[in-house]
Scaffold this motif. Sequence first.
Motif, short mmCIF file in Angstrom:
data_model
loop_
_atom_site.label_atom_id
_atom_site.label_comp_id
_atom_site.label_asym_id
_atom_site.label_seq_id
_atom_site.Cartn_x
_atom_site.Cartn_y
_atom_site.Cartn_z
N LYS A 1 0.26 -0.81 -0.46
CA LYS A 1 0.03 -0.05 0.44
C LYS A 1 0.93 1.13 -0.05
CE LYS A 1 -4.01 -2.19 2.57
NZ LYS A 1 -3.01 -3.45 2.93
N HIS A 2 1.80 1.13 0.59
CA HIS A 2 3.03 2.07 0.63
C HIS A 2 4.39 1.58 -0.08
CE1 HIS A 2 -0.51 3.21 3.58
NE2 HIS A 2 -0.62 4.75 2.90
N TRP A 3 5.07 2.89 0.15
CA TRP A 3 6.33 2.24 -0.40
C TRP A 3 7.61 3.09 0.04
CZ3 TRP A 3 7.86 -2.45 -2.53
CH2 TRP A 3 6.49 -3.72 -2.95
N THR A 4 8.73 3.17 0.81
CA THR A 4 9.88 3.29 1.60
C THR A 4 10.93 3.09 0.62
OG1 THR A 4 8.93 3.09 3.50
CG2 THR A 4 10.86 4.04 3.36
N PRO A 5 11.30 4.60 -0.27
CA PRO A 5 12.61 3.98 -0.97
C PRO A 5 13.66 4.11 0.25
CG PRO A 5 11.52 6.77 -1.81
CD PRO A 5 10.92 5.88 -0.35
N PHE A 6 14.99 3.05 -0.04
CA PHE A 6 15.93 2.76 0.34
C PHE A 6 17.21 2.75 0.32
CE2 PHE A 6 15.59 -0.31 4.30
CZ PHE A 6 14.72 0.15 4.69
N GLN A 7 17.38 3.27 -0.96
CA GLN A 7 18.37 3.96 -1.33
C GLN A 7 20.41 4.41 -0.89
OE1 GLN A 7 16.08 4.19 -3.14
NE2 GLN A 7 16.34 4.84 -5.00
N ASP A 8 19.27 4.70 0.58
CA ASP A 8 20.40 5.17 1.47
C ASP A 8 20.75 3.96 2.18
OD1 ASP A 8 17.43 5.96 2.23
OD2 ASP A 8 17.90 5.96 4.90
N ARG A 9 20.02 3.35 2.08
CA ARG A 9 19.74 1.59 3.08
C ARG A 9 21.15 0.89 2.62
NH1 ARG A 9 16.30 1.37 7.42
NH2 ARG A 9 15.70 3.53 7.62
N THR A 10 22.10 1.09 1.23
CA THR A 10 22.48 0.04 0.79
C THR A 10 24.14 0.16 0.38
OG1 THR A 10 22.18 1.04 -1.27
CG2 THR A 10 20.58 -1.03 -1.09
N ASP A 11 25.00 -0.27 1.03
CA ASP A 11 26.47 0.26 0.75
C ASP A 11 26.97 -0.01 -0.94
OD1 ASP A 11 26.75 0.63 3.05
OD2 ASP A 11 28.14 -1.51 3.40
N ASN A 12 26.34 0.73 -1.79
CA ASN A 12 26.22 0.80 -3.30
C ASN A 12 26.85 2.37 -3.34
OD1 ASN A 12 25.83 0.60 -5.71
ND2 ASN A 12 24.09 -0.04 -5.60
N PRO A 13 27.92 3.30 -3.38
CA PRO A 13 27.86 4.34 -3.67
C PRO A 13 28.07 4.63 -5.04
CG PRO A 13 29.85 3.25 -3.05
CD PRO A 13 28.94 2.44 -2.72
N GLN A 14 27.91 3.45 -6.08
CA GLN A 14 28.05 3.63 -7.41
C GLN A 14 27.28 3.89 -8.38
OE1 GLN A 14 31.71 0.49 -7.77
NE2 GLN A 14 32.44 2.26 -9.09
N SER A 15 25.97 3.32 -7.41
CA SER A 15 24.35 3.36 -7.98
C SER A 15 24.19 2.02 -8.45
CB SER A 15 23.89 4.30 -7.85
OG SER A 15 23.63 5.36 -7.08
N LEU A 16 25.32 0.70 -8.56
CA LEU A 16 25.24 -0.44 -9.56
C LEU A 16 24.20 -0.80 -9.51
CD1 LEU A 16 28.63 -1.66 -8.06
CD2 LEU A 16 28.49 -1.08 -9.80
N HIS A 17 23.52 -1.75 -10.29
CA HIS A 17 22.23 -2.35 -10.91
C HIS A 17 22.26 -3.12 -10.16
CE1 HIS A 17 21.89 0.39 -14.35
NE2 HIS A 17 22.59 -0.37 -14.58
N LEU A 18 20.86 -3.20 -8.93
CA LEU A 18 20.51 -4.75 -8.54
C LEU A 18 19.55 -5.82 -8.82
CD1 LEU A 18 19.32 -2.64 -5.14
CD2 LEU A 18 21.80 -3.32 -6.15
#
Length: 357
Positions: free
Chosen positions: A194-211
């Motif tokens: 029903k609701h979604w929270t962004p979690f980009q700040d909760r990953t050790d992925n400074p290069q923004s690599l594809h998940l």
Amino acid sequence: MCSYKKYVLLALGVTLALLQGVAQADSYVDVLDLPARASALAVRSPLLDTARAGERLVAVGQRGHILYSDDSGKHWQQAAVPVSSDLTAVNFPSATQGWAVGNDGVVLHSSDAGATWSKQLDGRQIGALLVQHYAELASADPANEQWAQLVGDGQRLVEEGADKPLLGVWFANDKLGYVVGVFNLILRTEDGGKHWTPFQDRTDNPQSLHLNAIASTGDALYIAGEQGLLLKWDESRQRFTALQTPYQGSFFGVIGKPGEVLAYGLRGHVLRSVDGGNHWSELNTGLPVSITAATLDSKGDYRLFTQAGHMLVEQAGSAQLQSVPQLGQSPVAGAALAADGSLVLVGSRGVRALRVE
């Protein structure tokens, strides 16, 4: 590099769409607003993932096609789906509740074991969701430069439109789940979508690599990504932390059991850890071909499959992979154990069942 297996298998659909584009230009309807068309050929069209929903099997693929079978893959019916976006992954935490994700940031939900689906989220909303979430954090903590950067990332998504694929989905139960995708795109829900929270700040992925994928081994939750990225959920820190591995190529998936995990990916690489990802050993596949799918069979043995259709078996505790010859070999994008003990495989040629000894 994004999830190689999914985009190789999607190439055919893109080509067909381009060929039809001129004729349909005057009557264009966004695929996010166009229900999937019923087709007798759907069972033989490219499919990208499959999962168990209780005794039922559910498979997802191109043009919003979702199929389900109640007889271990012998016969299939096409589900009612509200979008025509290509779908890349599906997950059922229970016999009735399931989620599927795909291109254009689409998230679908089913409450009837995959027979009908509704849209919960798409790429037209995700950018604004990121902007709002991180703007609130920036307002509360203006000295933290990370929040401003993530607001900018969300604004770019708004400007670029709904073109960012989601590549993986996993739910712990009917409420808590994650979706992951390109450029470190990751969202979490605690209320069944029903609701979604962004979690980009909760990953050790400074290069923004594809998940590329997300999966649980029963005692840990992992994310497989490109360029050697492998993340593990740290409950105490409430974030996905990076693991050190001896391979720097892309991982396409993770499979395991409590106390053991395998990460598989590009050029036949398979890594194994028995200490929660602190140390890894490489399993020899004898193949230079990418591993694109995996499942456990009825004996609890690992079955791994390649983009060329090879099948590798690791018997429990052996730490060795053995290639098993099979007839009708074809590319595999997803695999699942059927209720009768057979394996159901999906790929560029649709769906097929495989009996195992």
